[in-house]
Scaffold this motif. Sequence first.
Motif, PDB file in Angstrom:
ATOM      1  N   ARG A 697       0.807  -1.153   0.068  1.00  0.00           N
ATOM      2  CA  ARG A 697       0.067   0.038   0.064  1.00  0.00           C
ATOM      3  C   ARG A 697       1.025   1.184  -0.058  1.00  0.00           C
ATOM      4  NH1 ARG A 697      -5.449   0.661   1.159  1.00  0.00           N
ATOM      5  NH2 ARG A 697      -5.896  -1.088   1.952  1.00  0.00           N
ATOM      6  N   SER A 717      -6.992  -1.690  -5.073  1.00  0.00           N
ATOM      7  CA  SER A 717      -7.853  -0.397  -4.734  1.00  0.00           C
ATOM      8  C   SER A 717      -6.979   0.620  -5.030  1.00  0.00           C
ATOM      9  CB  SER A 717      -8.013  -1.065  -3.218  1.00  0.00           C
ATOM     10  OG  SER A 717      -8.383   0.656  -2.554  1.00  0.00           O
ATOM     11  N   THR A 718      -7.424   1.721  -4.911  1.00  0.00           N
ATOM     12  CA  THR A 718      -6.661   2.882  -5.487  1.00  0.00           C
ATOM     13  C   THR A 718      -5.458   2.924  -4.934  1.00  0.00           C
ATOM     14  OG1 THR A 718      -8.059   4.027  -3.829  1.00  0.00           O
ATOM     15  CG2 THR A 718      -8.597   4.453  -6.126  1.00  0.00           C
ATOM     16  N   ASP A 719      -4.964   2.461  -3.744  1.00  0.00           N
ATOM     17  CA  ASP A 719      -3.495   2.421  -3.507  1.00  0.00           C
ATOM     18  C   ASP A 719      -3.186   1.227  -2.977  1.00  0.00           C
ATOM     19  OD1 ASP A 719      -5.139   2.104  -1.031  1.00  0.00           O
ATOM     20  OD2 ASP A 719      -4.428   3.668   0.189  1.00  0.00           O
ATOM     21  N   LEU A 720      -3.640   0.246  -3.336  1.00  0.00           N
ATOM     22  CA  LEU A 720      -3.228  -1.294  -2.657  1.00  0.00           C
ATOM     23  C   LEU A 720      -3.048  -1.980  -3.965  1.00  0.00           C
ATOM     24  CD1 LEU A 720      -3.187  -3.107  -0.062  1.00  0.00           C
ATOM     25  CD2 LEU A 720      -5.382  -3.885  -0.834  1.00  0.00           C
TER      26      LEU A 720
ATOM     27  N   TYR B  38     -10.736   3.155  -0.134  1.00  0.00           N
ATOM     28  CA  TYR B  38      -9.385   3.144   0.759  1.00  0.00           C
ATOM     29  C   TYR B  38      -9.566   4.405   1.997  1.00  0.00           C
ATOM     30  CZ  TYR B  38      -8.001   7.546  -1.513  1.00  0.00           C
ATOM     31  OH  TYR B  38      -8.018   8.785  -2.042  1.00  0.00           O
ATOM     32  N   LYS B  57     -14.034  -7.337  -4.777  1.00  0.00           N
ATOM     33  CA  LYS B  57     -13.846  -5.985  -5.875  1.00  0.00           C
ATOM     34  C   LYS B  57     -14.072  -6.524  -7.244  1.00  0.00           C
ATOM     35  CE  LYS B  57     -12.618  -2.591  -4.117  1.00  0.00           C
ATOM     36  NZ  LYS B  57     -11.360  -2.808  -2.947  1.00  0.00           N
ATOM     37  N   MET B 123      -8.544   0.436 -12.296  1.00  0.00           N
ATOM     38  CA  MET B 123      -8.437   1.356 -11.136  1.00  0.00           C
ATOM     39  C   MET B 123      -7.475   2.425 -11.606  1.00  0.00           C
ATOM     40  SD  MET B 123      -9.879  -0.148  -8.816  1.00  0.00           S
ATOM     41  CE  MET B 123      -9.340   1.270  -7.646  1.00  0.00           C
TER      42      MET B 123
END
Lengths: 1040, 160
Positions: A697, A717-720, B38, B57, B123
Amino acid sequence: MSTAGFNSQNGTGTGQTYTNGPSQNPVALQQPSGVGYSVNHQPAYNQMQAKVLAPPGPALYPSGPYQPVPPGPQVGSYPPAPAQPLLPRPQIGVLPSHTPPQSASPGPGPWPAQATPPAQATPPPPAVTSTGYYTGPPAWQYAAPRGPAPNHVNPAAAAPPLMSHSSTQPPGPGAPPTSIHGYTQLGDVAGNGPQAPNSYNHVDNRMAGAAPPGPPGRHLGHYPSLPPGYQNTSAPPPSSLHPALQAATQPYTQGPLPYQQQPGGPGPSPGPAPAQLSPSMAAMSLQSSTPEALRVVNLLQERNLLPPAPVPAPTPCLTQDLQKLNCSPEVFRCTLTSIPQTQSVLNKAKLPLGLLLHPFKDLSQLPVVTSSTIVRCRSCRTYINPFVSFLDQRRWKCNLCYRVNDVPEEFMYNPVSRSYGEPHKRPEVQNATIEFIAPSEYMLRPPQPAVYLFVLDVSHNAVETGYLSVFCQSLLDNINALPGDSRTKVGFITFDSTIHFYNLQEGLSQPQMLIVSDIEDIFLPTPDSLLVNLNECKELVQDLLKSLPNLFEKTMETQSALGSALQAAFKLLSPTGGRMSVFQTQLPNLGVGALQSREDPNQRASAKDVQHLSPATDFYKKLALDCSGQQVAVDLFLLSAQYCDLATLGCISRYSAGSVYYYPSYHHQHNPAQVERFQRDLKRYLTRKIGFEAVMRIRCTKGLSIHTFHGNFFVRSTDLLSLPNVNPDAGFAVQMSIEENLDDMQVVSFQAALLYTSSKGERRIRVHTMCLPVVSSLSDVFAGADVQAITGLLACMAVDRSVTSSLSDARDAMTNAAIDSLSSYRQSALTIQQPGLLAPACLRLFPLYILALLKQKAFRTGTSTRLDERVFAMYQLKYQPLAFAMLMIHPALYRLDDLSDEGALNIGEQTIPQPRVLQLSVEKLSREGAFLLDAGLVMYLWIGRNCHQNFLSQVLGVSSYAAVPEKLYLLPELDTAESQRTRAFVSWLRDQRPFFPSLHIIRDESQLKPHFLQNMIEDRTESALSYYEFLLHLQQQISK
Amino acid sequence: MAFTFAAFCYMLALLLTAALIFFAIWHIIAFDELKTDYKNPIDQCNTLNPTIEKVKKIKRVKIAIKLVLPEYLIHFFFCVMFLCAAEWLTLFLNLPLLAYHVWRYTSRPVMSCPGLYDPTTIMNADILAYCQKEGWCKLAFYLLSFFYYLYGMIYVLVSS
């Protein structure tokens, strides 16, 4: 002690496994808190340099394995600036960044432009040097008991901290902090501002006032017939020119050594005599306090821009206290070391903002903390790091979201100094790179064992290449060095038109082969005995490896059902997760995932757009996503002479966080260079450290956000990032954008946290934190530009662009990037307009690197390039850490026939000469010499026709030029000083990278000469511009 | 006042547009969830849970994928209806969206199954922002056309 196994360079270290408390030295139990930490005592971040800098050096970052460290005296003669007071911490970011004027240190010679940000020009006090982050063991490390004693404490066995310490209770929360580092004293020391007058405005004003206007439009708008440097239009020699500047600005006709790393005077013929100076340089001489990074360089006038040693990473303009703690640029690097305050400033600068990471790099020194609670911000989950501020002893403020958090009781105790009440001295707050051993709440399932599955192509084509025996031999040799513990499992699958499984269950007398020919609906014949415990069944595995090469010797099966084999392997691995290594030698042509050849050999050299860079089918991508979900990573080894559609096959590794290796024209007899490369790469691959079921992350200060990721992974995810496996050779790049203005911030931080399961079954978190200053003016943004990082990030973006759009689009975008940023610099950051193509010194290599990218295998047009090689080059640009990607973009050229020990590195017993890096132009070659071109994955040693007899006989062991064999891949081991020097240098270059570059020794008439010459980036080719033409093109576009 | 084919078309379109509005909202929510996940200070376990979270997801993306084709088909269907009913103005208003749908589907990433969104690139901030914007624009379009169909239906019913 316990980290030895993990931190060893390639993970082969047979260090002890982690033991838990009970077996420890009893001293450990006296440690009162449930906190232990361990450090291994190798002295430095970079092993090689550690030995050079045996006495603790200044708190300077060694900027990479490539940075030759000058011998002893150099360190001492670092520009002294006694008048400058030590910058106090309160000056975070307010500091007008490039403070100490260059003129304050007239003595020493010029340093490479970015090497001396003035913040470092102040000699650090001895106390600081001893805690210099990577150059010497941190101070607290000395305080730690050495040896196997209390490094690891079983929290359960330890006494509660308060009980044992109640008598020596330090001041409570309300007491004033006694911190040395004074986190709470922000703004206290306001009187330390002698630097203030040197702010940019002053500089600019003086510059504007004093600069005589240059001859108008001398090079504007038309093409001069000769590079201006060659014309003899000499300006009056300025007598007041600073020797440093003088040397740096010598134009074409001047001596060959404009940059000198050695202090004590530039070049052999310094003196102010006949230097031709552009008006800008004359102006420069009048105001010598411009920061070096912003020195105006007229690219058309200056030829020798390349520093003699590899370009170091620029240092952010932070106060020394912060910089000392900051993350190493090898691990974490930002394209702009000064972050612009708003998106509009960033847009104006036209430079990409992004991070380049090498998070799992092999580190020789890594503090490891075991703690029952890992201190994190309650709101954004940031790990506590050196850049947080302590409001008082009981509260800390997160540097990413600015939430105030409580300091847990346990954190009050410092295991290093064994004192209570100094949370800011804990290793977590003293190290920007740290590793935590994670407690059970970081696990969803018990940590998985190390599981390795090998999927081998055994079709006729594969047997023909002979890779199987090399592979089996390598694995046999390294079978004990595979990272893992007693639970390690291995398995094998081979395939041609059918899938072969190997039953290796304990108790069998020999391996049993099970053939599944129903490839449409694949199933596992005996699900529980195909993956076996390596320790229990080692003999069977060894038997299998010995017999495997012979088993398929006579096979006539030409088809390859790769898709089904991958499905079978996925089924086998999905319950546990693990690593799948796939060896493929041809285009899969049977069953699911079958592909057709898409390459037209006649189109290889066409200047038109390159087709088929995107995958032909999404079978491999979907399978990779399934793998990623089950924590399976797929590494692809492609050994093939024909087209294999790497663009499609590569997806299997790309989205499952694997790696891709490509050996074009691999053959065990015809191509010994590739065989050696394969062997060495395999050894590294099998023995290097590995992390399983990992996620990474990346967090950044509120206001910044992550835009796009580059590398091999799946973005969850957006940062993962989801990384089923993480290996120490993987690099990542991230594009950032500024969503909210960073108005009231002086610094921003970035944190990359990598959670993984080690091969010993431990859940660990490796955290890197980097802190960078925020600036508001455009010129400050330019001053902080990191040209290599920018090039690396642009390369990643260009790869994406060429896949989604087209190659020519990507090429245009790269050229435009150079045009836009330079014209923006000219328009906004430059106060006086001069003719010529002007760039700030920190970006002076930008056009060269862009040209190098345009001529790189991945993006070149007009030169015959096989599609697979092109796609592989693209993968490499995205996947390799920056240092290696840069070598692939802009190779290094050295002259080898006159190596001397002057300025050499001493590593252990060996002396490694350090020849200077030459420009990539045929002009630099001479028939009398021998030149080594180091292009990352491959090295060429070119022998000139009239090469010195001495070199031929002493290094190559041949009597004359004609006797140099046509195909020579290694330097003979001769017992001469020259031979030793040359071999030491070549092997030193090789040792620094995780892959093995093959060496080709070529003569002037060798077949490989075109390949060698293709790397001469500054020269003109039939289809591409020369460097000078490219500059003129840029200039023309800018002045439009 | 008579119940003509055109009136029937409008009534049907009205109902279907209601469904499309629902789809658009779902689309927006799915992408918003993808984007803002997040931000939640969720429990460590959940954040660091590789398997469960990932499956979720992908499912979310799949939902978005599954909604795309029905949406396109429904829209295409009542465009054809309006063509048959010779409601030229209404058809003309819908043509741009129809063309957009065709373009969008032909320029989708390489995929073996029907669908529009590639979980590996979804993403990327660019694509995510584009998809979100697309969702809002469509929602606005469907809402406006809902009222237009209502008006059209009454108009046809009254005028005939």
